[in-house]
Design a protein around this motif. Structure first.
Motif, PDB file in Angstrom:
ATOM      1  N   ASN A 166       0.829  -1.214   0.000  1.00 18.46           N
ATOM      2  CA  ASN A 166       0.000   0.000   0.000  1.00 18.46           C
ATOM      3  C   ASN A 166       0.861   1.261   0.000  1.00 18.46           C
ATOM      4  N   ASN A 167       1.912   1.249   0.806  1.00 21.47           N
ATOM      5  CA  ASN A 167       2.825   2.400   0.838  1.00 21.47           C
ATOM      6  C   ASN A 167       3.537   2.574  -0.501  1.00 21.47           C
ATOM      7  N   PHE A 168       3.926   1.445  -1.093  1.00 20.87           N
ATOM      8  CA  PHE A 168       4.627   1.502  -2.373  1.00 20.87           C
ATOM      9  C   PHE A 168       3.694   2.001  -3.484  1.00 20.87           C
ATOM     10  N   LYS A 169       2.434   1.585  -3.448  1.00 21.39           N
ATOM     11  CA  LYS A 169       1.451   2.072  -4.438  1.00 21.39           C
ATOM     12  C   LYS A 169       1.269   3.583  -4.307  1.00 21.39           C
ATOM     13  N   LYS A 170       1.213   4.063  -3.054  1.00 18.52           N
ATOM     14  CA  LYS A 170       1.094   5.509  -2.836  1.00 18.52           C
ATOM     15  C   LYS A 170       2.304   6.238  -3.399  1.00 18.52           C
ATOM     16  N   TRP A 171       3.476   5.629  -3.205  1.00 21.14           N
ATOM     17  CA  TRP A 171       4.691   6.243  -3.745  1.00 21.14           C
ATOM     18  C   TRP A 171       4.616   6.307  -5.271  1.00 21.14           C
ATOM     19  N   ILE A 172       4.166   5.238  -5.905  1.00 24.65           N
ATOM     20  CA  ILE A 172       4.054   5.216  -7.371  1.00 24.65           C
ATOM     21  C   ILE A 172       3.108   6.318  -7.841  1.00 24.65           C
ATOM     22  N   ASN A 173       1.974   6.458  -7.130  1.00 23.14           N
ATOM     23  CA  ASN A 173       0.988   7.470  -7.526  1.00 23.14           C
ATOM     24  C   ASN A 173       1.509   8.885  -7.320  1.00 23.14           C
TER      25      ASN A 173
END
Length: 545
Positions: free
Chosen positions: A36-43
């Protein structure tokens, strides 16, 4: 001829995807391996996950593939395939980022990182097998097989960050089993030390400094083991217990961190503390906690996990901690500098200079002792009081505590005063800034009278919806103290810039740069002997613009 160029293309592709995968392994490691944190970073940082050059190359490959296939259908000439492959090789080679800015926290190939990296390539191999199966369904005489294959490989390459997420899902059951093994091993081991005094420390900020302070003071009487640096997760603490804890230690001081409700409960059940310290509650990690009430609830999990005979220690100056202390019916020790009639440990006659502080340490019984410290800032006095409260609970006298306080060294990157001998004084407060700490840092440099003051900062992060207003207020506070301002990151520091301008701060004294390296160059142009320079916060690699 096509087969030779295909072999070269595959070699370039494997080299390129290795480098791209390694970069995303680093980013997901910095995000705690949390999808979830990594997805936020990607976004949030899509321009880093999908750089502009790579986008142009990828969409160029799509167009070139379409043109090549049309040309092959019409002319059926191998030359079109060779030209396409040459263009493809050039594009993929040009997209590889061989040189990146030096990371503040480098990728560490831990066993977990190696497992995830291997899992990532398993995902890629599965995708290649699917591509091969699809291409095998095409009639062999189709001339566009090679361009289509390279287009599909380009797609895997482009969307590699999502492969890392799939890989993390694939390896999750293995990681869960491994983590449980080490957690259970540490859980059982620490309970074999019947006489070990265990101290748990948590808070939105101040917990690392308080851990180092507490350990130093307790060393006046005890052999102390503390969790190193910012080891404050179940796996980090398990590692310390399994590898470092022996029966030679009398006290174990454990820092406990959290990003989600339930995190403190997990580490408290592991460490099994008899003393729990709450340093502060404030608006940090709001992107996961959502509100301060959830932070309060999470930090209080430490107190709830204390045994009936445990001792709860509270910073009574913090308005949120005060509410938690007032509802606690276990044995408790209250510390602070306000409402001293309610406190068990408190400081009076505080004098803060540019090179340290002095104060009178008092207890409820009427005892007092004068203390000297190298630490800067009022909030560090609160951290010292937390350490003093733990020491009092473990039987140290005020005189022993005062000796320990004098030996406390500044924690690196937390209001650390550095005098390089050039006539310039540097205050390094580069570790995880927050509104309270940033205000305290400005208060400290304001003590340096008759000196020019320069601040270098990228602003504060992880404050959720409050981030813009907090940074804007930070800008207003800077305007009242600093003579020059160097902001790192044009987009991220906009609220600081707005706060400065609202205070009619001169634009000529504000410098906005893209990187810390650029900030250093600008600082060298500005700084003169006698100046004071404050480095306030240093964003993690995942946040750099």
């Amino acid at each position: 001829m096509s087969n030779i160029f295909l072999a070269i293309s595959l070699g370039i592709w494997f080299f390129a995807i290795y480098h791209r995968s390694k970069y995303f392994l680093h980013m997901i490691q910095l995000e705690g391996y949390k999808n979830n944190n990594f997805k936020k970073w990607i976004n949030e940082f899509s321009y880093k996950a999908f750089p502009k050059k790579l986008k142009y190359i990828f969409f160029g490959i799509i167009k070139a593939t379409v043109i090549c296939i049309i040309a092959l259908i019409i002319a059926k000439d191998e030359i079109f395939t060779i030209i396409y492959m040459l263009l493809w090789i050039g594009g993929i080679a040009d997209s590889i980022r061989f040189k990146r800015d030096k990371a503040k926290k480098e990728l560490v190939f831990t066993k977990r990182a190696k497992r995830l990296f291997a899992s990532n390539f398993i995902v890629i191999i599965i995708e290649i097998l699917i591509i091969t199966f699809i291409l095998m369904l095409l009639p062999y005489e189709k001339y566009y097989t090679y361009p289509l294959a390279l287009l599909l490989l380009s797609t895997i390459y482009y969307f590699e960050p999502y492969n890392m997420i799939l890989a993390n899902i694939l390896v999750a059951p293995v990681e869960k089993k491994i983590n449980k093994y080490y957690y259970d091993k540490a859980y059982n081991k620490i309970r074999t030390f019947k006489n070990l005094k265990i101290v748990g420390i948590t808070g939105s900020f101040g917990k690392t400094s308080t851990k180092f302070i507490t350990s130093t003071i307790l060393q006046e009487k005890y052999k102390v083991l503390k969790t190193p640096e910012s080891y404050n997760t179940p796996m980090g603490i398990s590692k310390v217990i399994n590898n470092d804890l022996t029966d030679e230690y009398e006290v174990f001081v454990v820092e406990m961190g959290a990003r989600n409700i339930g995190d403190i409960k997990e580490v408290a059940r592991l460490a099994n503390p008899k003393i729990g310290v709450l340093t502060a509650v404030g608006p940090t990690h709001l992107e996961t906690f959502k509100n301060v009430e959830n932070i309060m609830k999470t930090k209080y999990e430490l107190i709830e996990e204390l045994p009936p005979e445990g001792i709860a220690i509270f910073n009574y100056d913090n308005k949120y901690i005060r509410k938690l202390a007032d509802k606690t019916f276990k044995e408790k020790i209250l510390y602070g500098m306000e409402d001293t009639e309610k406190l068990d440990i408190y400081a009076t006659d505080l004098e803060i200079s540019e090179f340290g502080s002095t104060f009178i340490l008092n207890d409820r019984e009427g005892n007092s002792v004068k203390c000297r410290t190298k630490l800067l800032g009022r909030h560090n006095i609160q951290n010292l009081l937390a350490g003093a409260a733990v020491a009092k609970a473990l039987g140290l006298t005020l005189e022993e505590i005062a000796k320990g306080i004098e030996k406390v060294e500044p924690v690196p990157h937390r209001l650390q005063l550095i005098n390089p001998g050039t006539g310039v004084i540097v205050i390094d407060d580069a570790f995880n800034s927050n509104p309270v700490g940033a205000k305290a840092a400005l208060d400290v440099i304001n003590q340096f009278k008759d000196r020019r003051k320069i601040i270098v900062t990228p602003g504060m992060v992880e404050l959720g919806e409050q981030e813009f207003e907090a940074n804007k207020e930070f800008g207003k506070n800077i305007a009242n103290v600093c003579d020059y301002v160097i902001l790192i990151g044009k987009n991220r520091t906009k609220p600081i810039f707005e706060g400065l301008r609202e205070m009619n701060y001169s634009k000529d004294k504000i410098f906005v740069v893209s990187t810390l390296n650029e900030a250093t160059v600008k600082l060298q142009e500005l700084v003169k002997p006698g100046d004071v320079v404050l480095f306030e916060n240093d964003l993690p690699d995942t946040y750099n613009e």
